[in-house]
Motif scaffolding. Structure first.
Motif, PDB file in Angstrom:
ATOM      1  N   GLU A 315     -43.329 -27.463 -41.998  1.00 51.88           N
ATOM      2  CA  GLU A 315     -44.724 -27.850 -42.207  1.00 51.88           C
ATOM      3  C   GLU A 315     -45.500 -26.807 -42.998  1.00 51.88           C
ATOM      4  N   GLU A 316     -45.255 -25.543 -42.735  1.00 51.82           N
ATOM      5  CA  GLU A 316     -45.977 -24.491 -43.456  1.00 51.82           C
ATOM      6  C   GLU A 316     -45.642 -24.509 -44.938  1.00 51.82           C
ATOM      7  N   GLU A 317     -44.383 -24.691 -45.263  1.00 54.63           N
ATOM      8  CA  GLU A 317     -43.979 -24.781 -46.672  1.00 54.63           C
ATOM      9  C   GLU A 317     -44.584 -26.026 -47.320  1.00 54.63           C
ATOM     10  N   PHE A 318     -44.680 -27.114 -46.573  1.00 54.73           N
ATOM     11  CA  PHE A 318     -45.278 -28.352 -47.077  1.00 54.73           C
ATOM     12  C   PHE A 318     -46.741 -28.126 -47.467  1.00 54.73           C
ATOM     13  N   ARG A 319     -47.511 -27.505 -46.578  1.00 53.44           N
ATOM     14  CA  ARG A 319     -48.925 -27.262 -46.870  1.00 53.44           C
ATOM     15  C   ARG A 319     -49.092 -26.248 -47.997  1.00 53.44           C
ATOM     16  N   ARG A 320     -48.199 -25.260 -48.052  1.00 55.31           N
ATOM     17  CA  ARG A 320     -48.303 -24.263 -49.120  1.00 55.31           C
ATOM     18  C   ARG A 320     -48.080 -24.895 -50.492  1.00 55.31           C
ATOM     19  N   LEU A 321     -47.119 -25.797 -50.593  1.00 54.31           N
ATOM     20  CA  LEU A 321     -46.863 -26.452 -51.876  1.00 54.31           C
ATOM     21  C   LEU A 321     -48.058 -27.298 -52.307  1.00 54.31           C
ATOM     22  N   LEU A 322     -48.670 -28.016 -51.381  1.00 52.37           N
ATOM     23  CA  LEU A 322     -49.820 -28.843 -51.741  1.00 52.37           C
ATOM     24  C   LEU A 322     -50.972 -27.990 -52.253  1.00 52.37           C
ATOM     25  N   ARG A 323     -51.252 -26.865 -51.589  1.00 50.96           N
ATOM     26  CA  ARG A 323     -52.344 -25.999 -52.049  1.00 50.96           C
ATOM     27  C   ARG A 323     -51.998 -25.367 -53.391  1.00 50.96           C
ATOM     28  N   THR A 324     -50.741 -25.066 -53.613  1.00 54.15           N
ATOM     29  CA  THR A 324     -50.334 -24.491 -54.900  1.00 54.15           C
ATOM     30  C   THR A 324     -50.561 -25.476 -56.031  1.00 54.15           C
TER      31      THR A 324
END
Length: 616
Positions: A315-324
């Motif tokens: 989940e953390e990687e998922f949210r990080r990609l969206l913000r990127t």
């Protein structure tokens, strides 16, 4: 970015060889065979113009006589009646085959073989501005919109003629005038019979009018993913495209199936067989024999660095990609990257976006595929967000085929707009679709769904409650079945769709796609379904503004369906039934009706009096 002022090559073969030399694609002999066929078609269309072939078909049907008229002139009628020549009855396909307009092409082959890539490359080499490329969902939505607009136009025209006519409808005043003529004996003793002259021209069908709009805007149509799904859309599409061919339009299409299989097991297949035969005539098939899926080139699994297909627990990687992605669209951070929810409008109703930041929208799988959404909703999302994040994607079993169909429509819309996707799923893509299916070629639809439900756990029949195996648990298959062996739907329509969606998912989540994809959303003028009823009223000046602005947000085009405010009469009041119209309601019909007129009362008492009483 500086663009070269040198002329760009318009020869398809040179463009293809240039991309091979640049390392963008790999050389393929089967694709070269298709390139040569498309080059020959390009030469035929070099100086082509449909208006030179049949200019009278492109005129206003109210001011020009076209060959679609159902009422022949007197000269032609008399000559036909005196002629002794034999008349040959031609089929729909034979009629279209004799047209002297250029024929198109239908490119068929398995998913990922390069059909859409070659056709798009060919279309960019055609110098005419009267060309367009449309996916199946987009074209069907435009045709439905054209039918609605043409219907409104004809109703407004009919209402204007009715208002301007001296001969009004039959009313009380006219009835009184006729009664006065009867009393005074002013009516003639015998009426002279007049033969009504045939109308000068007939009204063209709505399909004709919609096709005329299409050919006026673009006579060259690239139709991606030709398919015939439900019978209503398929029939309308067939009628419009048949007129489109007659008016000089040229269609170049792609499909995963040959024409004979496009509607092989569909409902009321006999209604669409003439169109399928016409499609074979106007668009000769060219089969790509390559079985290699170029979208999966270099695919080594979801563990590849930079791949945007994630699994539960990331989940953390998922949210990080969206913000990127929300910050990197323009290379800088601005106020539009604020995280918030949004509301979009589709057909007058609200489409909620639970999380957005810049040009990135994030949804749970259930919010997109469990709700009653369709292609228009997904095309709207693809037009407003360059990146879509989808979380909580489950394994799609046989019982979840409706969700799977919506997911496929979503992937098609995002792929057409070249959107980026970030997915977080329960399993890897190749194990996502129907792991509980059986490789049976003759599985019934209802049987397959029932089997899928019972495989989740053992549910014994009532007669087996006392059996020795009541506690036995049936485990689901441990290994996913290959999509090539699935035949759970009639006509294998979804099998092709699932293979296409899987191929596109693997490409769209690859690092190469993330680096090179250029967002190409539909224009705002094309997305007519995003305009609410009030916006349509202001654009067409045909309806007054609604008194309550909230009604325009939730009526889902109810005013259009009811034809509110379209002219005189609007809609007549519903007829009111009296007691005299229903037998059994009244019991005082009079003595002349005997027992029948007294209803049940005639049988309730032996002391009942009256000529119709049976108890005396």
């Amino acid at each position: 970015m500086r663009y070269s002022t040198l002329p760009q090559p318009t020869d398809l073969l040179e463009r293809y060889r240039g991309m091979v030399a640049a390392g963008q694609i790999e050389y393929d002999e089967d694709q070269i065979r298709v390139v040569m066929q498309l080059r020959r078609l390009q030469k035929e269309l070099l100086d082509y113009s449909p208006a030179m072939v049949a200019p009278h078909l492109l005129d206003n049907p109210e001011t020009s006589s076209a060959w679609w008229s159902e009422h022949p002139t007197a000269e032609s009628a008399s000559s036909d009646s005196d002629s002794l020549a034999l008349i040959a009855l031609k089929s729909h396909a034979d009629e279209l085959a004799e047209l002297d307009t250029p024929k198109g092409l239908l490119l068929t082959g398995p998913p990922g073989s390069g059909k859409s890539f070659l056709v798009d490359l060919w279309l960019s080499c055609i110098p005419t501005p009267h060309k367009t490329r449309k996916h199946y969902n987009q074209l069907v939505l435009e045709i439905y919109r054209g039918v609605w607009e043409e219907t409104q136009c004809r109703m407004r025209s009919a209402n204007r003629k009715l208002d301007q006519s001296d001969e009004g409808p039959w009313n009380r005043s006219i009835r009184d005038q006729w009664r006065q003529l009867v009393r005074t004996g002013s009516l003639p003793l015998a009426w002279r019979r007049h033969s009504a002259p045939p109308p000068s021209k007939s009204t063209p069908t709505i399909a004709f009018s919609v096709a005329r709009r299409l050919v006026l805007h673009h006579w060259l149509l690239v139709f991606d993913e030709i398919q015939l799904l439900d019978i209503s859309s398929a029939t309308l599409l067939a009628d419009v495209l048949s007129w489109y061919w007659r008016m000089g339009g040229v269609i170049v299409g792609t499909s995963n199936k040959i024409p004979d299989d496009i509607y092989k097991h569909g409902v009321q297949r006999e209604r669409l067989e003439p169109f399928v035969e016409a499609l074979k005539v106007r668009c000769p098939s060219l089969v790509m024999r390559s079985e290699r899926d170029w979208r999966q080139r270099g695919y080594a699994g979801i563990d590849e660095v930079g791949r945007t297909w994630l699994l539960y627990g990331q989940e953390e990687e998922f949210r990080r990609l969206l913000r990127t992605f929300s910050r990197d669209q323009l290379g800088q951070t601005d106020l539009s990257t604020e995280e918030r929810d949004r509301d979009l409008t589709v057909f007058g109703r609200r489409l909620r976006v639970p999380w957005s930041s810049g040009g990135v929208g994030q949804f749970a799988f259930g919010e997109l595929c469990d709700e009653s959404l369709g292609p228009a909703d997904y095309l709207t999302l693809a037009a407003h967000f360059h990146t879509i994040g989808i979380s909580d994607i489950p394994v799609l079993k046989l019982a979840a085929r409706d969700q799977a169909r919506r997911f496929i429509s979503l992937i098609d819309a995002l792929y057409e707009a070249r959107c980026k996707v970030v997915c977080m799923a329960e399993t890897k893509p190749e194990e996502l679709f129907f792991p509980d299916a059986t490789p049976d070629e003759d599985v019934d639809v209802m049987l397959a769904e029932s089997v899928s439900e019972t495989q989740d756990g053992y549910r014994p029949n009532v007669s087996a409650y006392d059996g020795p195996e009541v506690s036995r648990h049936v485990d689901a298959p441990a290994k996913a079945m290959a999509l090539d062996t699935l035949s759970i739907f009639s006509g294998q329509e979804e099998q092709f769709a699932f293979k296409r969606a899987l191929s596109r998912l693997i490409e769209m989540t690859s690092p190469a796609y993330i680096r090179t994809a250029q967002w190409a959303p539909l224009s705002e003028e094309t997305r007519t379904w995003e305009r609410g009823p009030i916006a349509h009223a202001e654009a067409s000046h045909s309806r007054p503004r609604a008194a309550d602005p909230r009604a325009a947000e939730s009526d889902d085009f109810a005013s259009e369906a009811a034809y509110v405010g379209l002219g005189a009469g609007v809609r007549p009041a519903a007829p009111r039934l009296k007691a005299d119209h229903v037998w059994g309601v009244r019991d005082d019909w009079g003595k002349g009706t005997d027992a029948w007129g007294q209803r049940a009362r005639a049988y309730t008492s032996v002391t009942q009096k009256g000529s119709g009483g049976v108890g005396e």
